[in-house]
Design a protein around this motif. Structure first.
Motif, PDB file in Angstrom:
ATOM      1  N   HIS B  66       0.663  -0.962  -0.062  1.00 20.94           N
ATOM      2  CA  HIS B  66      -0.081  -0.122   0.027  1.00 20.94           C
ATOM      3  C   HIS B  66       0.841   1.313  -0.052  1.00 20.94           C
ATOM      4  O   HIS B  66       0.438   2.527  -0.031  1.00 20.94           O
ATOM      5  N   VAL B  76      -6.544  -2.561   5.298  1.00 19.22           N
ATOM      6  CA  VAL B  76      -7.551  -1.541   4.705  1.00 19.22           C
ATOM      7  C   VAL B  76      -8.797  -2.271   4.579  1.00 19.22           C
ATOM      8  O   VAL B  76      -9.096  -3.511   4.383  1.00 19.22           O
ATOM      9  N   LYS B  78     -12.790  -1.748   3.855  1.00 19.65           N
ATOM     10  CA  LYS B  78     -13.624  -1.056   2.879  1.00 19.65           C
ATOM     11  C   LYS B  78     -15.119  -1.926   3.231  1.00 19.65           C
ATOM     12  O   LYS B  78     -15.397  -3.071   3.150  1.00 19.65           O
ATOM     13  N   LYS B  79     -15.858  -0.962   3.716  1.00 19.13           N
ATOM     14  CA  LYS B  79     -17.334  -1.294   4.058  1.00 19.13           C
ATOM     15  C   LYS B  79     -18.178  -0.314   3.309  1.00 19.13           C
ATOM     16  O   LYS B  79     -18.267   1.023   3.631  1.00 19.13           O
ATOM     17  N   ASP B  81     -18.978   2.811   1.467  1.00 22.24           N
ATOM     18  CA  ASP B  81     -18.204   4.098   1.163  1.00 22.24           C
ATOM     19  C   ASP B  81     -17.197   4.024   2.308  1.00 22.24           C
ATOM     20  O   ASP B  81     -16.322   5.053   2.245  1.00 22.24           O
ATOM     21  N   GLU B  83     -14.100   3.496   4.799  1.00 22.95           N
ATOM     22  CA  GLU B  83     -12.644   2.987   4.566  1.00 22.95           C
ATOM     23  C   GLU B  83     -12.091   3.297   5.831  1.00 22.95           C
ATOM     24  O   GLU B  83     -11.985   4.615   6.297  1.00 22.95           O
ATOM     25  N   ILE B  85      -8.272   2.569   7.689  1.00 24.62           N
ATOM     26  CA  ILE B  85      -6.892   2.257   7.621  1.00 24.62           C
ATOM     27  C   ILE B  85      -6.232   1.860   9.007  1.00 24.62           C
ATOM     28  O   ILE B  85      -6.605   2.805   9.920  1.00 24.62           O
ATOM     29  N   SER B 107     -15.665   6.227   8.641  1.00 27.72           N
ATOM     30  CA  SER B 107     -14.325   6.077   8.027  1.00 27.72           C
ATOM     31  C   SER B 107     -13.158   6.424   9.000  1.00 27.72           C
ATOM     32  O   SER B 107     -13.502   7.413  10.026  1.00 27.72           O
ATOM     33  N   THR B 109      -8.786   7.244   9.513  1.00 29.83           N
ATOM     34  CA  THR B 109      -7.427   7.010   8.862  1.00 29.83           C
ATOM     35  C   THR B 109      -6.663   7.668   9.798  1.00 29.83           C
ATOM     36  O   THR B 109      -6.619   8.820  10.482  1.00 29.83           O
ATOM     37  N   GLU B 126      -2.973   3.847  -5.967  1.00 25.88           N
ATOM     38  CA  GLU B 126      -4.392   3.915  -5.388  1.00 25.88           C
ATOM     39  C   GLU B 126      -4.824   2.362  -5.256  1.00 25.88           C
ATOM     40  O   GLU B 126      -5.299   1.721  -4.301  1.00 25.88           O
ATOM     41  N   LYS B 129      -4.225  -1.004  -3.096  1.00 27.65           N
ATOM     42  CA  LYS B 129      -5.101  -1.151  -1.686  1.00 27.65           C
ATOM     43  C   LYS B 129      -6.189  -2.083  -1.832  1.00 27.65           C
ATOM     44  O   LYS B 129      -6.922  -2.966  -0.994  1.00 27.65           O
ATOM     45  N   TYR B 130      -6.791  -2.356  -3.207  1.00 28.50           N
ATOM     46  CA  TYR B 130      -7.986  -3.108  -3.350  1.00 28.50           C
ATOM     47  C   TYR B 130      -7.825  -4.244  -4.173  1.00 28.50           C
ATOM     48  O   TYR B 130      -8.691  -5.009  -4.307  1.00 28.50           O
TER      49      TYR B 130
END
Lengths: 154, 597
Positions: B66, B76, B78-79, B81, B83, B85, B107, B109, B126, B129-130
């Motif tokens: 990442h 990370v 992701k749920k 929208d 996010e 970290i 979210s 961070t 970017e 991460k996904y």
């Protein structure tokens, strides 16, 4: 020399690829195999030797039971990898490109392993260890040695 | 399963979108993540999901790096929208992580990451991460291979024009306009053409290509297929260094999957275009980053550069027209096709467009991969993104690897832009930024690079082969306190000579580290020569270790690590005769009681 290597030498035209496979399979390039390649492929032995010594991935000496790569990339250098390497040479009685007398250790000084953020880095038998200093490395080696003794005992 | 045409592809994409689970957890599992225990974290989380029967609700994947390397292992969540970290994750936290993933409504961070990403523009990085690099469907789910499908509906010439207008320049170092390079190769008449991805990332201190290769290999593959189609090549090679085993492994899987899904091979998406892609493992030679040396190496010879012209675009691999681009260059292509040249050229500055990934390492607080638009200043990167110097004072930043140079404090407001960096005597290079503080000796660093380069010189040109050895010998004696004042003029003369008389980029830039440090840090050289002192406390012959009685708490750790028994604990002394200056005591003392003079 196993069948896989013999087959590869017969079929592959590219000398660099042949040597890479031999290196991966055996861990170094034994003289006999280089002579065999030279004969089989009709390439002068001097040329095989030239390629074997031009590229860093090739080694002409066998690896120890524990092969330790010490990264000497810039980021590791400014964080003290040189001291780490000196310590390692002293501790193992070996030096880069050579195997220790008991056959246990071999050390390789590598340009950059690309894990600069966690330097100084060493790789022991394929496993990466970051943020090392001499004391941490010493403890790590002692731990590995002990685990090895334990395995042998069992 | 093979996707035969664009219609099938569109349908396939819709199906993938439907399969998406509510919560996706990504564990950063690049080489640095793995070194800090990412695999254990992944296994623990997976077990936790299984124990609680959450497999249908939560998806877990091991992704590439990442870029928050300092804080690995990172996770990370992701749920929809949201996010979240998480940094410095421990396998013991798995239960807590899963519980909070289920509950979470906001979210989050961490402030370290906020600081780190604040000024970044993460286009290429970017998706690391996904995307699970071992799963092509993950890549398709985020829009992967859509650019290819679009490109195959265009004329090759049209694509080249788009790339030309976008202003994309080679990310390998020299910054040659990519579209122009493609055009040269496209215009050659030949029955066979090749394209090559230069993934022989050899600059010590740079690892952005590794992160892309490990984390998002399909992005590079897609870029290459588009390029091959535009140029008219039917065969491609990824030349990747064997020191990156995980990158090689992930690329192998990715190529195989791309073949299975019909993005590589015969008649791609019914366009009539054929393209095959192979990996060639480099055997470890820095000079092979140079195009013609790389070609020699693929052909099975020693990697020695050839005289240009003819350029590889005219006569390259096996004498056929060949187009070579760097990993990061290829990675930009799918984005340019997807969003258009206007979008791309709106990012950046002057003649340098788009973003550039830098590996920010050394004595800086936040280390890791930084992707910023061209035009960002070095000060912003080091102080705002990097959070400044770890502990101590900034001295210099080395940019461009062994071919680059050291940039001092007064030039920190220079913009990261090919032309501006060149003016300072360094080069943009592939993007290594190594930050140095007052405890880094610039003479030692210059010696380090010169030593690296004298071993990596292929030996073809006399000037580079012999010149670098001489430069090293001079630097070596300076660091040992045996230098003379005339040595500095000699170094400058030799440097200019090597630059002029060498054939390839390696030799032409090899003296840069020495010349730039001489230009900006002459006083440090003079201290070594005149006063026989190393102000940074690095050069062994010129320093002495001692114990500061006031700071010492008597813990005895220094004595424990000293291999020569040089430490006299009772009298707070280090015996000069016994000390080999290995620095072990200095590294281990937490109180700062061991000092260097």
């Amino acid at each position: 020399m196993n069948k896989k290597i013999k087959g590869l030498i017969r079929e592959e035209k590219n000398l660099v690829k042949i040597l890479l496979e031999v290196q991966k399979e055996i861990g170094y390039l034994p003289k006999e195999i280089m002579e065999y390649i030279s004969k089989e492929k009709n390439i002068p032995l001097s040329k095989v030797y030239r390629i074997a010594t031009f590229y860093k991935a090739f080694s002409l000496t066998p690896k120890g039971k524990f092969h330790i790569k010490v990264c000497s990339g810039t980021a590791c250098h400014v964080r003290g990898s040189e001291n780490l390497l000196n310590f390692l040479c002293k501790y193992t009685g070996s030096e880069p490109g050579k195997i220790s007398k008991d056959g246990k250790y071999s050390i390789e000084k590598v340009n950059c392993l690309g894990v600069c953020a966690i330097g100084p880095v060493a790789v022991i038998n394929g496993k990466y260890y970051g943020k090392l200093n001499q004391l941490k490395l010493k403890k790590l080696l002692e731990k590995i040695e002990n685990e090895d003794k334990e395995r042998e005992r069992i | 399963m093979k996707i035969k045409n664009v219609k099938e592809f569109e349908e396939f994409k819709r199906n993938i979108a439907k399969r998406k689970k509510d919560i996706v957890i990504s564990v950063s599992s690049g080489t640095c993540g793995l070194a800090k225990g990412a695999e254990e974290v992944f296994e623990a989380l997976k077990k936790e999901i299984e124990i609680n029967g959450l497999e249908k609700k939560i998806e877990i994947k091991a992704t590439g790096c990442h870029g928050f390397c300092q804080y690995e292992p990172t996770v990370v969540i992701k749920k929809n929208d949201l996010e979240v970290i998480l940094i410095n994750v421990n396998e013991k936290d798995s239960k807590k992580i899963i519980e909070s993933a289920l509950r979470r409504k906001k979210s989050y961070t961490p402030k370290e990451i906020k600081e780190f990403v604040s000024k970044q523009k993460r286009i290429l990085l970017e998706n690391n991460k996904y995307v699970d690099p071992k799963n092509i469907e993950d890549y398709i789910a985020i829009g992967g291979y859509t650019s290819l499908s679009k490109a195959l509906n265009m004329e090759g010439k049209e694509i080249v024009e788009i790339v030309k207008k976008s202003g994309l320049r080679g990310r390998g170092g020299a910054g040659f306009p990519t579209g122009k390079k493609w055009d040269m190769c496209r215009n050659q008449k030949s029955d066979k053409k090749y394209i090559i991805c230069n993934a022989d990332e050899g600059d010590p201190g740079a690892y952005m290509n590794r992160a892309l290769l490990e984390g998002n290999p399909h992005l590079i593959i897609e870029g290459m297929i588009i390029g091959a189609y535009a140029i008219g090549a039917d065969e491609g090679i990824i030349y990747v260094r064997s020191e990156y085993p995980l990158a090689v492994k992930n690329l192998e899987i990715a190529i195989k999957q791309a073949e299975e899904y019909g993005f590589l091979g015969e008649n791609i998406l019914s366009s009539g275009f054929n393209f095959k892609l192979k990996i060639f493992e480099g055997a470890g030679a820095f000079v092979c980053g140079e195009e013609t040396a790389l070609i020699s190496s693929i052909e099975g010879f020693a990697g020695e550069p050839r005289l240009r012209p003819p350029y590889p675009a005219e006569k390259g691999l096996y004498g056929k027209p060949t187009n070579i681009n760097n990993v990061e260059t290829w990675a930009n292509v799918p984005f340019i096709i997807a969003y258009g040249w206007k979008w791309f050229s709106s990012i950046g500055t002057g003649k340098s467009k788009g973003t550039k990934i830098f590996s920010l390492v050394g004595k800086v607080k936040n280390t890791g991969l930084v992707e910023v638009p061209f035009g960002t200043t070095l000060r912003e990167v080091i102080y705002e993104i990097g959070g400044g110097i770890k502990d101590g004072k900034f001295k210099a930043v080395q940019i461009g690897g062994p071919s680059g140079g050291c940039i001092p404090e007064k030039s920190l407001d220079k913009k990261l832009d090919y032309e501006e960096i060149s003016e300072s005597g360094a080069i943009m290079g592939s993007g290594g930024l190594i930050v140095m503080d007052e405890k880094t000796c610039v003479v030692d660093v210059a010696k380090y690079f010169t030593n690296f380069l004298r071993y990596e010189s292929c030996g073809k040109c006399n000037s580079c082969r012999e010149g670098l050895n001489q430069m090293y010998a001079i630097l070596d004696r300076i660091t040992k306190g045996k230098g003379k004042l005339e040595d500095l003029t000699l170094l400058e003369e030799l440097g200019e000579y090597i630059k002029k008389a060498s054939l390839c980029g390696l030799g032409k830039t090899a003296p840069n580290p020495v010349l730039t440090t001489l230009k900006y840090f002459k006083n440090e050289y003079l201290a070594h020569i005149k006063e026989k002192k190393c102000p940074a406390g690095v050069c062994k012959e010129l320093i002495e270790y001692s114990i500061e009685k006031e700071k010492c708490v008597g813990c005895g750790k220094c004595n424990e690590v000293c291999s020569t028994g040089a430490i006299d604990l009772e009298n707070y002394k280090i015996e000069k005769e016994k000390c080999i200056k290995c620095g072990a005591c200095y590294e281990v003392c937490k109180k700062g009681a061991i000092t260097i003079k």
